[in-house]
Design a protein around this motif. Structure first.
Motif, PDB file in Angstrom:
ATOM      1  N   PHE A  15       1.395  -1.221   0.370  1.00 32.68           N
ATOM      2  CA  PHE A  15       0.169  -0.033  -0.075  1.00 32.68           C
ATOM      3  C   PHE A  15       0.917   0.747  -0.087  1.00 32.68           C
ATOM      4  CE2 PHE A  15      -2.297   3.633   2.378  1.00 32.68           C
ATOM      5  CZ  PHE A  15      -3.654   3.452   1.139  1.00 32.68           C
ATOM      6  N   ARG A  16       2.079   1.555   0.775  1.00 33.33           N
ATOM      7  CA  ARG A  16       3.117   2.709   0.474  1.00 33.33           C
ATOM      8  C   ARG A  16       3.316   2.677  -0.439  1.00 33.33           C
ATOM      9  NH1 ARG A  16       4.439   5.112   5.975  1.00 33.33           N
ATOM     10  NH2 ARG A  16       2.976   3.746   7.814  1.00 33.33           N
ATOM     11  N   THR A  21       4.205   5.492  -5.534  1.00 35.31           N
ATOM     12  CA  THR A  21       4.053   5.755  -6.449  1.00 35.31           C
ATOM     13  C   THR A  21       3.550   6.756  -7.815  1.00 35.31           C
ATOM     14  OG1 THR A  21       4.409   3.388  -6.631  1.00 35.31           O
ATOM     15  CG2 THR A  21       3.572   4.225  -8.932  1.00 35.31           C
ATOM     16  N   LEU A  22       1.835   6.707  -6.763  1.00 36.86           N
ATOM     17  CA  LEU A  22       0.779   7.710  -7.793  1.00 36.86           C
ATOM     18  C   LEU A  22       1.413   9.016  -7.037  1.00 36.86           C
ATOM     19  CD1 LEU A  22      -2.273   5.887  -6.186  1.00 36.86           C
ATOM     20  CD2 LEU A  22      -1.367   6.238  -8.379  1.00 36.86           C
ATOM     21  N   LEU A  51      10.661   0.834  -8.687  1.00 38.03           N
ATOM     22  CA  LEU A  51      11.912  -0.054  -7.863  1.00 38.03           C
ATOM     23  C   LEU A  51      12.453   0.709  -6.479  1.00 38.03           C
ATOM     24  CD1 LEU A  51      15.104  -0.791 -10.299  1.00 38.03           C
ATOM     25  CD2 LEU A  51      13.018  -2.498 -10.055  1.00 38.03           C
ATOM     26  N   VAL A  52      12.599   2.160  -6.921  1.00 36.08           N
ATOM     27  CA  VAL A  52      12.066   3.409  -5.600  1.00 36.08           C
ATOM     28  C   VAL A  52      11.426   2.699  -4.567  1.00 36.08           C
ATOM     29  CG1 VAL A  52      11.917   5.726  -5.256  1.00 36.08           C
ATOM     30  CG2 VAL A  52      13.789   5.053  -6.453  1.00 36.08           C
ATOM     31  N   SER A  53       9.015   2.466  -5.137  1.00 30.67           N
ATOM     32  CA  SER A  53       9.096   1.932  -4.470  1.00 30.67           C
ATOM     33  C   SER A  53       8.907   1.024  -3.345  1.00 30.67           C
ATOM     34  CB  SER A  53       7.440   2.034  -5.276  1.00 30.67           C
ATOM     35  OG  SER A  53       7.027   3.351  -5.883  1.00 30.67           O
ATOM     36  N   VAL A  54       9.269  -0.160  -5.084  1.00 27.17           N
ATOM     37  CA  VAL A  54       9.229  -1.254  -4.152  1.00 27.17           C
ATOM     38  C   VAL A  54      10.492  -1.627  -2.940  1.00 27.17           C
ATOM     39  CG1 VAL A  54      10.068  -3.652  -4.413  1.00 27.17           C
ATOM     40  CG2 VAL A  54       8.518  -2.920  -6.338  1.00 27.17           C
ATOM     41  N   LEU A  55      11.321  -0.468  -3.207  1.00 28.63           N
ATOM     42  CA  LEU A  55      12.292  -0.466  -2.357  1.00 28.63           C
ATOM     43  C   LEU A  55      11.922  -0.029  -0.729  1.00 28.63           C
ATOM     44  CD1 LEU A  55      16.388   0.478  -2.213  1.00 28.63           C
ATOM     45  CD2 LEU A  55      14.380   2.270  -1.297  1.00 28.63           C
TER      46      LEU A  55
END
Length: 122
Positions: A15-16, A21-22, A51-55
């Motif tokens: 969720f975060r 991303t949004l 990749l930044v969002s997954v991190l």
């Protein structure tokens, strides 16, 4: 009960990551409204934002779970990529999975596992 808590940590991480991303996509769309961007720049930007969002989501989930960070990171990355795929298909995109998406998913899983390990140690 303990496993349920761990799954909720992964869900909260996804969720975060989606919220991040949004936010970044809104900023990018405002910037590209006034400045032109080529398809190469946009393509690289989508990979970087993924990749930044997954991190971020993996570090958060692993830190909150407190154990098995690599597994938590991979769970966050896999779920996040599944959500992105479903949004693409529901938005009228192709169901077919091409090489770019496979590479992006492999990178996301790798980054998720590594950042999950990082999240445990923070």
């Amino acid at each position: 009960m303990e496993n349920k808590l761990k799954y909720s940590c992964a869900g909260e991480g996804v969720f975060r990551a989606a919220i991040l991303t949004l936010i970044i996509l809104v900023i990018y769309s405002i910037i590209t409204t006034y400045l032109p961007a080529s398809m190469k720049v946009t393509s690289v930007f989508y990979i970087v934002i993924t990749l930044v969002s997954v991190l971020y989501g993996s570090v958060f989930a692993a830190k909150k779970a407190g154990e098995k960070g690599w597994l938590m990171g991979i769970m966050v990355a896999a779920t996040y990529m599944l959500v992105l795929y479903l949004v693409k298909v529901c938005g009228g995109g192709s169901i077919a999975i091409d090489t770019r998406e496979i590479i992006r998913t492999a990178l996301a899983l790798g980054i998720g596992g590594l950042s999950g390990m990082l999240g445990i140690n923070l």
